[in-house]
Design a protein around this motif. Structure first.
Motif, short mmCIF file in Angstrom:
data_model
loop_
_atom_site.label_atom_id
_atom_site.label_comp_id
_atom_site.label_asym_id
_atom_site.label_seq_id
_atom_site.Cartn_x
_atom_site.Cartn_y
_atom_site.Cartn_z
N CYS A 79 -1.88 -14.68 7.79
CA CYS A 79 -2.78 -15.35 6.84
C CYS A 79 -2.35 -14.99 5.42
O CYS A 79 -3.17 -14.61 4.58
CB CYS A 79 -4.22 -14.94 7.11
SG CYS A 79 -5.45 -16.07 6.42
N CYS A 80 -1.02 -15.10 5.16
CA CYS A 80 -0.48 -14.79 3.84
C CYS A 80 -0.79 -15.92 2.88
O CYS A 80 -0.59 -17.10 3.19
CB CYS A 80 1.03 -14.60 3.92
SG CYS A 80 1.58 -13.28 5.02
N ARG A 92 12.51 -5.84 -0.34
CA ARG A 92 11.16 -5.80 0.21
C ARG A 92 10.32 -6.90 -0.42
O ARG A 92 10.65 -7.44 -1.49
CB ARG A 92 10.52 -4.43 -0.05
CG ARG A 92 11.27 -3.28 0.57
CD ARG A 92 10.84 -1.95 -0.01
NE ARG A 92 9.51 -1.55 0.44
CZ ARG A 92 8.83 -0.53 -0.07
NH1 ARG A 92 9.35 0.16 -1.09
NH2 ARG A 92 7.65 -0.20 0.40
N VAL A 93 9.24 -7.22 0.23
CA VAL A 93 8.32 -8.21 -0.30
C VAL A 93 6.90 -7.67 -0.18
O VAL A 93 6.55 -7.02 0.81
CB VAL A 93 8.48 -9.57 0.44
CG1 VAL A 93 8.19 -9.45 1.92
CG2 VAL A 93 7.59 -10.64 -0.20
N GLY A 94 6.12 -7.88 -1.22
CA GLY A 94 4.70 -7.57 -1.17
C GLY A 94 3.92 -8.83 -0.89
O GLY A 94 4.21 -9.89 -1.46
N ILE A 95 2.96 -8.75 -0.01
CA ILE A 95 2.19 -9.93 0.38
C ILE A 95 0.70 -9.67 0.19
O ILE A 95 0.26 -8.53 0.14
CB ILE A 95 2.46 -10.32 1.86
CG1 ILE A 95 2.06 -9.17 2.80
CG2 ILE A 95 3.91 -10.72 2.06
CD1 ILE A 95 2.13 -9.53 4.28
N TYR A 108 -0.05 -5.75 1.17
CA TYR A 108 0.84 -5.07 2.12
C TYR A 108 2.26 -5.20 1.58
O TYR A 108 2.57 -6.09 0.78
CB TYR A 108 0.79 -5.72 3.49
CG TYR A 108 -0.54 -5.70 4.21
CD1 TYR A 108 -0.76 -4.85 5.29
CD2 TYR A 108 -1.58 -6.55 3.82
CE1 TYR A 108 -1.98 -4.84 5.96
CE2 TYR A 108 -2.80 -6.54 4.47
CZ TYR A 108 -2.98 -5.69 5.55
OH TYR A 108 -4.20 -5.68 6.21
N THR A 109 3.15 -4.34 2.07
CA THR A 109 4.58 -4.51 1.81
C THR A 109 5.33 -4.45 3.13
O THR A 109 4.86 -3.84 4.11
CB THR A 109 5.13 -3.42 0.87
OG1 THR A 109 4.94 -2.12 1.46
CG2 THR A 109 4.45 -3.47 -0.49
#
Length: 293
Positions: A79-80, A92-95, A108-109
């Motif tokens: 559910c991003c 990395r990606v932060g969401i 979250y990462t």
């Protein structure tokens, strides 16, 4: 920031999504691909050969050589929303994901290559917008005790720090490339406008003075000399709202607030330019426009 009050399957807006780029110098636009479903918020990956967007609660890489999309493994995060940010090194990606217990967005990462998301902000709702150039700090918009303000938190989690304290919505915090400032948008003047503050929250300064526009989501070019943002006409929306399916403009100005110009006019809004989508060379912006089905 995208507000969802409960976790539910993503509902498709009744629109066709057009993934586009625009030349920051000339305003020339190019449609990369047309999607029959909703996509939002492209980030440009550091290598310059792919874009990252969200669709259907997941993240997708769009490869510019093949014009094909590849799903990113986000584990349980299904559910991003359209508040996702890449780490400075692009690994990395932060969401911002609507978690199962209450459906409210938390940060979250995870590795961009895919993996299990790590919870950073237990408190909700929290909507990620910025990752400091040194890789140590995340900046986000969060609602606490009925007020939406700008917060920062160590990238590994911990105690959050509140940077704004004015009534009304403060949103879209993004670091300047040198890490000295955080840019954001605030409704404190009565209209949504672009502001800038020092990274510790001091010296909060209004940058745009558009009395007929509501200005959202300032995004710094890689060299820090230009700022792109999205603008709604006054009266088309409430100052604290950025809905979809509106006639909007993508504008660019110098980092000092001068020489503002309209780069593109389009049908869009929510999902068009929520995240930084400058190309690594600073020559183009990626965005999403929409057509009603």
């Amino acid at each position: 920031m995208e507000v969802r009050t409960e976790k539910q399957p993503f509902q498709e807006r009744d629109a066709i999504s057009l993934l586009e780029t625009v030349d920051a110098a000339t305003g020339q636009r190019q449609v990369l691909k047309e999607f029959r479903h909703l996509i939002e918020a492209p980030n440009w990956l550091p290598g310059g050969d792919a874009l990252l967007y969200n669709a259907g609660g997941r993240l997708w890489k769009f490869h510019l050589d093949t014009l094909e999309s590849e799903a990113v493994n986000t584990g349980f995060a299904d559910c991003c929303n359209n508040d996702h940010v890449l780490s400075p090194d692009g690994t990395r990606v932060g969401i911002s994901h609507g978690t199962g217990e209450d459906g409210r967005s938390r940060v979250y990462t995870l590795p961009l290559s895919g993996g299990v998301p790590r919870l950073i902000t237990p408190m909700a709702p929290s909507y990620l917008h910025g990752w400091s150039p040194d890789g140590r700090t995340l900046a986000y918009c969060a609602e606490r005790n009925g007020e939406f303000d700008i917060y920062t938190i160590p990238v590994e989690g911990g105690e959050e720090t509140r940077l704004t304290h004015t009534p009304g919505l403060n949103d879209g915090p993004e670091y300047s490339p040198d890490g000295k400032h955080i840019w954001f948008n605030s409704v404190r003047s009565g209209l949504m406008q672009v502001w800038r503050m020092n990274a510790d929250g001091s010296d909060q300064t209004r940058i745009t003075w558009e009395e007929d526009l509501n200005c959202w989501f300032p995004h710094l070019s890689p060299d820090g000399t230009q700022v792109a943002y999205i603008a709604y006409k006054k009266g088309d929306v409430e100052p604290g709202d950025h809905p979809a399916h509106k006639n909007v403009e993508i504008r660019v100005m110098d980092a000092g607030g001068q020489n503002t110009r309209v780069l593109a006019k389009l049908f869009g809004g929510q999902g068009t330019l929520n995240v930084n989508s400058w190309s690594p060379d600073g020559k183009n912006l990626a965005f999403v426009s929409y057509r009603l089905k």
